[in-house]
Design a protein around this motif. Structure first.
Motif, PDB file in Angstrom:
ATOM      1  N   VAL A 209       1.317  -1.212   0.041  1.00  0.00           N
ATOM      2  CA  VAL A 209      -0.068   0.174  -0.253  1.00  0.00           C
ATOM      3  C   VAL A 209       0.848   1.634  -0.118  1.00  0.00           C
ATOM      4  O   VAL A 209       2.209   1.311   0.523  1.00  0.00           O
ATOM      5  CB  VAL A 209      -0.734  -0.492   1.808  1.00  0.00           C
ATOM      6  CG1 VAL A 209      -1.796  -1.169   1.041  1.00  0.00           C
ATOM      7  CG2 VAL A 209       0.079   0.212   2.635  1.00  0.00           C
ATOM      8  N   ASN A 210       0.468   2.507  -0.171  1.00  0.00           N
ATOM      9  CA  ASN A 210       1.466   3.368  -0.714  1.00  0.00           C
ATOM     10  C   ASN A 210       1.136   3.868   0.913  1.00  0.00           C
ATOM     11  O   ASN A 210       0.305   3.698   1.927  1.00  0.00           O
ATOM     12  CB  ASN A 210       0.219   4.492  -1.226  1.00  0.00           C
ATOM     13  CG  ASN A 210      -0.884   4.920  -0.472  1.00  0.00           C
ATOM     14  OD1 ASN A 210      -1.885   4.050  -0.643  1.00  0.00           O
ATOM     15  ND2 ASN A 210      -0.978   6.259   0.038  1.00  0.00           N
ATOM     16  N   GLY A 211       2.702   4.640   1.512  1.00  0.00           N
ATOM     17  CA  GLY A 211       3.242   5.317   2.592  1.00  0.00           C
ATOM     18  C   GLY A 211       2.356   6.402   3.304  1.00  0.00           C
ATOM     19  O   GLY A 211       1.259   7.059   2.538  1.00  0.00           O
ATOM     20  N   GLY A 212       3.418   7.443   3.478  1.00  0.00           N
ATOM     21  CA  GLY A 212       3.345   8.310   4.005  1.00  0.00           C
ATOM     22  C   GLY A 212       3.281   9.798   2.592  1.00  0.00           C
ATOM     23  O   GLY A 212       3.098   8.951   1.445  1.00  0.00           O
ATOM     24  N   PHE A 213       3.175  10.609   3.179  1.00  0.00           N
ATOM     25  CA  PHE A 213       2.800  12.017   2.343  1.00  0.00           C
ATOM     26  C   PHE A 213       4.131  11.991   1.953  1.00  0.00           C
ATOM     27  O   PHE A 213       4.846  12.079   2.315  1.00  0.00           O
ATOM     28  CB  PHE A 213       2.362  13.280   3.083  1.00  0.00           C
ATOM     29  CG  PHE A 213       1.170  12.709   3.699  1.00  0.00           C
ATOM     30  CD1 PHE A 213      -0.301  13.812   2.378  1.00  0.00           C
ATOM     31  CD2 PHE A 213       0.012  12.715   4.597  1.00  0.00           C
ATOM     32  CE1 PHE A 213      -1.437  13.789   3.160  1.00  0.00           C
ATOM     33  CE2 PHE A 213      -1.375  12.461   5.377  1.00  0.00           C
ATOM     34  CZ  PHE A 213      -1.869  13.103   3.628  1.00  0.00           C
ATOM     35  N   PHE A 214       4.271  12.788   0.334  1.00  0.00           N
ATOM     36  CA  PHE A 214       5.533  13.627   0.388  1.00  0.00           C
ATOM     37  C   PHE A 214       5.796  14.996  -0.506  1.00  0.00           C
ATOM     38  O   PHE A 214       4.525  15.564  -0.234  1.00  0.00           O
ATOM     39  CB  PHE A 214       5.820  12.430  -1.147  1.00  0.00           C
ATOM     40  CG  PHE A 214       4.855  11.985  -2.420  1.00  0.00           C
ATOM     41  CD1 PHE A 214       4.347  13.031  -3.543  1.00  0.00           C
ATOM     42  CD2 PHE A 214       4.036  10.883  -2.249  1.00  0.00           C
ATOM     43  CE1 PHE A 214       3.366  13.021  -3.633  1.00  0.00           C
ATOM     44  CE2 PHE A 214       3.071  10.862  -2.634  1.00  0.00           C
ATOM     45  CZ  PHE A 214       2.742  11.874  -3.645  1.00  0.00           C
ATOM     46  N   ASN A 215       7.140  14.999  -0.563  1.00  0.00           N
ATOM     47  CA  ASN A 215       6.708  17.038  -0.408  1.00  0.00           C
ATOM     48  C   ASN A 215       6.579  17.324  -1.821  1.00  0.00           C
ATOM     49  O   ASN A 215       6.764  17.338  -2.834  1.00  0.00           O
ATOM     50  CB  ASN A 215       8.201  17.148   0.025  1.00  0.00           C
ATOM     51  CG  ASN A 215       8.454  18.569   0.122  1.00  0.00           C
ATOM     52  OD1 ASN A 215       7.181  19.628  -0.042  1.00  0.00           O
ATOM     53  ND2 ASN A 215       9.376  18.865   0.366  1.00  0.00           N
ATOM     54  N   ILE A 216       5.347  18.078  -2.338  1.00  0.00           N
ATOM     55  CA  ILE A 216       4.806  18.534  -3.445  1.00  0.00           C
ATOM     56  C   ILE A 216       5.157  19.485  -3.741  1.00  0.00           C
ATOM     57  O   ILE A 216       4.850  20.807  -4.632  1.00  0.00           O
ATOM     58  CB  ILE A 216       3.284  18.145  -3.564  1.00  0.00           C
ATOM     59  CG1 ILE A 216       2.735  19.169  -2.488  1.00  0.00           C
ATOM     60  CG2 ILE A 216       3.215  17.051  -3.795  1.00  0.00           C
ATOM     61  CD1 ILE A 216       1.366  19.144  -2.787  1.00  0.00           C
ATOM     62  N   HIS A 217       6.048  20.233  -1.883  1.00  0.00           N
ATOM     63  CA  HIS A 217       6.274  22.020  -2.156  1.00  0.00           C
ATOM     64  C   HIS A 217       7.758  22.316  -3.002  1.00  0.00           C
ATOM     65  O   HIS A 217       8.293  23.206  -2.136  1.00  0.00           O
ATOM     66  CB  HIS A 217       5.356  22.621  -0.798  1.00  0.00           C
ATOM     67  CG  HIS A 217       3.893  22.231  -1.107  1.00  0.00           C
ATOM     68  ND1 HIS A 217       3.835  23.316  -1.512  1.00  0.00           N
ATOM     69  CD2 HIS A 217       4.054  21.705   0.015  1.00  0.00           C
ATOM     70  CE1 HIS A 217       2.140  22.935  -0.826  1.00  0.00           C
ATOM     71  NE2 HIS A 217       2.391  21.646  -0.028  1.00  0.00           N
TER      72      HIS A 217
END
Length: 489
Positions: A209-217
């Protein structure tokens, strides 16, 4: 329950519906619940089960029916779709000037464990059934032509009362019979994003499954970088955001907690400096550690000290080059570059000390090859009770707490069994997703004593036996920062 009727004759409830879960939801073994579905009007769900491998079962769960439709939402001067009462009343007057009949809707974002409730107001025009979206679009065009900024909204996304439907995939991994292990993967590098399917295939995983948030900024070529702690095979690849939720994986055990990371550079001359970050873009005057897993060049405009496996400074160079295999790079700019130039001299040694601390036990984690850490988005359930730590975890906005989105969820039962779930969303008439409170209820219903929200939205993906089993809201599987893998050994 108070109700407000919009033009078109359909009604929207202005509050969330909460359900008291029966005692069976706190069961200790990993069995699919027999209790009614906890969301909406508590419909009886349909489910099909597939045995994946020893100790792992996959459930396809569907519940509810579609009764929501479309409306036109008027945007406030801030660009948001909600605002204060005076701001909303001013928009009502603007809509009335066009000849349309607006509705002023009170919106209450429920409180969470670390943030109070919030009241706001929306201005909407019309309400049409699911198959009448074109009529909503025609009204939106008329309002845009009159100079108003508007958007067409599916009411089921609001986070208020709904009948669904919901489409979820649930993997239950029995702690008593499962013989594999858990791991994290960032794919081929920290900087790049990859699909869960690709990471599961490369890792030989039976479930991913996909994990944590990644930095889109950050810069486009660095957007695979996790926002929060990442440990893969005992190596710290991204520093924690102090106090935020995370899942710690070790062998076939999993734990939800909060973690803190510290990295210190100790030069041979006795001077020490805090390392501000790991494998991310550097801000002014920061000292950043880059590992061979980074997959991008170090930032320009500073100094790099290239370290071999033993910490020996094998080169001092102007920054802006790749990290060679078998090396690490201490990068400094501004004041931090001065420290590197003064203390990380050629052929000297700089020891990099890394520590990951479990904030619940106050003990450091042993960074062994079987240790993995994935940053979560929001804590949902703690010790069997709903405890949503949205503010601490950086997601206490109206959009994140109240609105429905696709969700990827992780839970643990009392006996340590692992529950992985995806709830698809943003698919009008097919599945509405969940807000944080609904996600917490759903995980308690499945038997989770502890639960956490991972990244969601278009990132939500579950892969079983090499096949994507849910339907990502982007229409195709999205590249993500990291993944949680369930391995056969």
């Amino acid at each position: 329950m108070s109700r407000r009727t919009l033009a078109g004759g359909l009604a929207i409830a202005a509050a969330l519906t909460f359900t008291t879960l029966p005692a069976s939801a706190t069961q200790q073994s990993v069995r699919f619940p027999s209790a009614k579905f906890p969301l909406g009007a508590q419909p009886v769900p349909t489910k099909t089960m597939k045995a994946v491998t020893q100790g792992i079962d996959l459930y396809d769960v569907k519940a509810g029916t579609s009764t929501d439709g479309y409306t036109v939402t008027v945007l406030m001067p801030s660009g948001r779709d909600y605002g204060t009462l005076p701001t909303a009343e001013a928009k009502v007057a603007e809509v009335e000037a066009t000849g349309e009949t607006p509705s002023l809707q009170k919106l209450v974002r429920p409180s969470v464990a670390d943030a109070p409730s919030q009241t706001a107001y929306m201005v909407r025009v019309g309400l049409w059934k699911l198959d009448d979206k074109k009529k909503a679009e025609e009204t939106a065009k008329k309002l845009k032509d009159a100079g108003l900024k508007v958007k067409v909204d599916y009411v089921g996304d609001d986070g208020l009362q709904t009948t669904g439907p919901w489409d979820a995939k649930v993997v239950m991994i029995d702690a008593k019979t499962f013989r594999g292990s858990y791991a994290a993967s960032l794919g081929t590098s920290v900087a790049e994003r990859e699909t869960v399917s690709a990471m599961a295939k490369a890792g030989g995983a039976v479930v991913g499954v996909n994990g944590g948030f990644f930095n889109i900024h950050t810069a486009k070529n660095l957007r695979g970088e996790p926002v929060g702690a990442s440990v893969v095979g005992g190596r710290l690849l991204s520093e924690a955001v102090p106090g935020r939720s995370a899942v710690v994986l070790k062998g076939r055990s999993a734990k939800i907690t909060e973690v803190k990371t510290t990295v210190t550079a100790a030069a041979q001359d006795g001077q020490k400096s805090d390392v501000n970050g790991v494998n991310r873009a550097a801000a002014t005057d920061e000292l950043i550690l880059y590992t061979e897993e980074y997959g991008a060049k170090t930032p320009s405009g500073g100094t790099d000290a290239v370290l071999d496996a033993g910490g020996k400074v094998v080169a001092l160079r102007t920054s802006g080059a790749a990290v060679a295999k078998g090396t690490r790079v201490l990068h400094g700019n501004g004041i931090a570059a001065d420290w590197v130039n003064e203390h990380a001299t050629a052929d000297s040694t700089v020891k990099v000390e890394t520590k990951v601390v479990d904030l619940r036990t106050k003990k450091a984690l042993s960074l062994t090859p079987d240790l993995h850490v994935i940053a979560g988005g929001v804590g949902l359930v703690r010790n069997g009770k709903v405890k949503i730590t949205a503010k601490l975890d950086g997601h206490d906005s109206m959009n994140m707490i109240l609105r429905r989105h696709p969700r990827t969820l992780l839970g643990l039962t009392k006996n340590g069994s692992l529950i992985l779930a995806t709830i698809d969303g943003r698919n009008p008439g097919m599945t509405v997703g969940a807000n944080f409170h609904e996600a917490a209820q759903f995980m308690r219903w499945l038997g989770a004593k502890q639960a956490i929200n991972l990244d969601g939205g278009g990132s939500t993906a579950m892969v079983v036996d090499g096949k994507l089993v849910n339907r990502p809201s982007d229409g195709a599987e999205r590249g993500v920062g990291d993944a949680l893998l369930v391995l056969p050994k």
